[in-house]
Design a protein around this motif. Structure first.
Motif, PDB file in Angstrom:
ATOM      1  N   ALA A  76     -84.102  44.727   6.942  1.00  0.00           N
ATOM      2  CA  ALA A  76     -84.559  45.340   7.999  1.00  0.00           C
ATOM      3  C   ALA A  76     -85.050  46.637   8.099  1.00  0.00           C
ATOM      4  N   VAL A  77     -84.568  47.389   7.303  1.00  0.00           N
ATOM      5  CA  VAL A  77     -84.915  48.948   7.061  1.00  0.00           C
ATOM      6  C   VAL A  77     -85.452  49.246   5.765  1.00  0.00           C
ATOM      7  N   PRO A  78     -86.696  49.655   5.648  1.00  0.00           N
ATOM      8  CA  PRO A  78     -87.559  49.920   4.298  1.00  0.00           C
ATOM      9  C   PRO A  78     -86.806  51.040   3.697  1.00  0.00           C
ATOM     10  N   PRO A  79     -86.977  51.119   2.202  1.00  0.00           N
ATOM     11  CA  PRO A  79     -86.382  52.521   1.716  1.00  0.00           C
ATOM     12  C   PRO A  79     -87.344  53.546   2.016  1.00  0.00           C
ATOM     13  N   SER A  80     -86.728  54.617   2.166  1.00  0.00           N
ATOM     14  CA  SER A  80     -87.405  56.044   2.497  1.00  0.00           C
ATOM     15  C   SER A  80     -87.260  57.118   1.281  1.00  0.00           C
ATOM     16  N   GLY A  81     -86.449  56.930   0.373  1.00  0.00           N
ATOM     17  CA  GLY A  81     -86.283  57.882  -0.537  1.00  0.00           C
ATOM     18  C   GLY A  81     -85.343  57.466  -1.719  1.00  0.00           C
ATOM     19  N   VAL A  82     -85.768  57.845  -2.960  1.00  0.00           N
ATOM     20  CA  VAL A  82     -84.960  57.597  -4.203  1.00  0.00           C
ATOM     21  C   VAL A  82     -84.438  58.900  -4.661  1.00  0.00           C
ATOM     22  N   THR A  83     -82.966  58.736  -5.333  1.00  0.00           N
ATOM     23  CA  THR A  83     -82.529  59.854  -5.890  1.00  0.00           C
ATOM     24  C   THR A  83     -81.947  59.505  -7.055  1.00  0.00           C
ATOM     25  N   VAL A  84     -82.233  60.146  -8.141  1.00  0.00           N
ATOM     26  CA  VAL A  84     -81.642  59.994  -9.617  1.00  0.00           C
ATOM     27  C   VAL A  84     -80.609  60.923  -9.859  1.00  0.00           C
ATOM     28  N   TYR A  85     -79.541  60.835 -10.785  1.00  0.00           N
ATOM     29  CA  TYR A  85     -78.785  61.811 -11.270  1.00  0.00           C
ATOM     30  C   TYR A  85     -78.921  61.640 -12.732  1.00  0.00           C
ATOM     31  N   PRO A  86     -78.312  62.751 -13.400  1.00  0.00           N
ATOM     32  CA  PRO A  86     -78.382  62.553 -15.017  1.00  0.00           C
ATOM     33  C   PRO A  86     -76.952  62.193 -15.351  1.00  0.00           C
TER      34      PRO A  86
END
Length: 450
Positions: A76-86
């Protein structure tokens, strides 16, 4: 100070405080309540944000595969951001719409709900009260207007309070009762002492909080910062509004580079990065950008930081939930958009500083890199004000100072109302009625007397 002028300022101070005191009290209490929101949420999410690699050197899923898992779990809700971590034990954070976030196990694709739902609900309620008195729908603009005016009134109360506090004689005997708490006081004397002492020590912080709150709340105040520093005010409100980066028109049929390749290109030019966030300006499938990916600083786009001591935001926002600079996606040039990455490095100053890297999504070539040092003076000051409002500009020490000053403002409201009540509704003093003096019985007349 002239006694007549002092009397006029006193009555203006008193009446203004009576009118806006309740709103100021709500904003001050909620500002103190959300001072350490980011640290509390991070602590509560500590288990959900870590995974156990199946084996040393085990391969991870591609980011496209992870996004597909998220869309499958949250259609129902599209992805709006992606965060990656080391780190091999870190999840990948995916922002949904303008407020929600989920975590993805990079090895299995398991989509995890964030923990601390109770804390998140609490902070959401506090932020709504802080920014627009928990109003919803069309009433939200009214609530925002009320908190904005109350914030300006609180700034006025602080400045006039300083004039009223100003001692007639600068000596230890005159200064001691208004510089520190006195024991054994009750009633009016106690409230007067608390009001003076708390107001004096919290005034510098409250002036910063209310001034920055006004800059966050009103476009004219934000523009004034740029004008006073000799810079052209931006079209959009907020320090992070930047001109969109133009992407060269690719050859027909050219497909964007995989997200992993784009992230890898950003990692190569970043020093000891802490988080890298990609705002999905055109999320795969549908939707619009928004939300605040995990790990990103609290912006001004919605839940917090506007209008009063906090806690911009609010502190967070100028118009919608968290995240500043939403104007970048509106009215910009049509056609291919650059991939906008926000990089937070471990060694940074100021503490809120991020680097913005714009990539050509078709070649993974860097089109523009912008750091805090590249900001003009107006944008630097405006950004400092944004994070001074929440205390985050000085780390946890600044957050603690802002929280204590906001909590002190709650007592200023209480003692102000208490003093006013005693002024307008004085207590009736009951005087003890002395019992009548005993009357001696009349002397008996001796009728036999001659």
């Amino acid at each position: 100070m002239n006694p007549k002028l002092r009397s006029i300022l006193f009555w203006i101070h008193l009446i203004c405080g009576l009118i806006v005191g309740l709103v100021v009290g709500v904003m001050s209490f909620t500002g103190a309540a959300i001072a350490f929101e980011s640290q509390i949420i991070e602590w509560a999410d500590r288990d959900a944000r870590h995974v156990t690699p199946p084996a040393e050197g085990a391969p991870k899923l591609t980011l496209e595969e992870m996004l597909a898992k998220v869309k499958e779990a949250k259609p129902a809700v599209p992805p709006s951001g992606v965060t990656v971590y080391p780190g091999a034990e870190s999840v990948v954070s995916v922002a949904l719409g303008r407020g929600a976030t989920v975590y993805v196990n990079p090895y299995t694709g398991e989509v995890r709900e964030p923990g601390a739902q109770g804390w998140r609900s609490f902070f959401h309620t506090m932020e709504d009260l802080h920014r627009w008195l928990a109003a919803s729908g069309d009433n939200r603009a009214v609530g925002k207007a009320i908190t904005g005016v109350a914030n300006l009134a609180f700034l006025f109360l602080g400045l006039t309070g300083l004039f009223l506090w100003w001692p007639r004689k600068w000596n230890l005997r005159a200064m001691r009762p208004i510089l520190w708490f006195r024991r054994g006081l009750k009633g009016k004397a106690r409230d007067f002492n608390w009001h003076n002492v708390i107001g004096f020590w919290s005034l510098p912080v409250l002036v910063v909080l209310t001034t920055s709150g006004a800059v966050i709340s009103y476009k004219w105040a934000s523009n004034l910062v740029f004008t006073l520093t000799g810079n052209e005010p931006p079209a959009a409100q907020g320090p992070m509004a930047a001109a969109p980066v133009v992407v060269p028109t690719p050859a027909p049929g050219t497909q964007p580079q995989p997200l992993d390749a784009q992230f890898a290109a950003v990692m190569k030019q970043s020093n000891a990065w802490e988080t890298i966030t990609l705002r999905l300006a055109t999320p795969p499938g549908a939707g619009a950008p928004g939300g605040r990916p995990e790990g990103a600083p609290r912006g001004e786009g919605g839940q917090r930081g506007e209008g009063a001591p906090r806690g911009e935001g609010g502190p967070r926002g100028e118009g919608g939930p968290r995240g500043e600079g939403r104007a970048e996606g509106r009215g910009g040039p049509k056609g291919p958009q650059a991939s906008a990455f926000t990089v937070r490095e471990q060694e940074r100053w100021p503490l809120f500083a991020n680097n913005t890297v714009s990539l050509d999504p078709f070649t993974a070539q860097t089109l523009k890199t912008e750091t805090y040092a590249d900001f003009n003076s107006g944008r630097k000051v405006r950004t400092w004000l944004r994070f001074l409002h929440t205390g985050e500009a000085l780390g946890w020490v600044g957050q603690l100072i802002a929280a204590l000053a906001s909590f002190g403002a709650v007592f200023l409201v209480y003692t102000g109302y208490a003093l006013s009540w005693r002024r307008f509704v004085p207590r009736r003093k009951t005087q003890a009625v002395a019992p009548p003096a005993p009357v001696a019985p009349p002397a008996e007349t001796n009728i036999n007397a001659a």
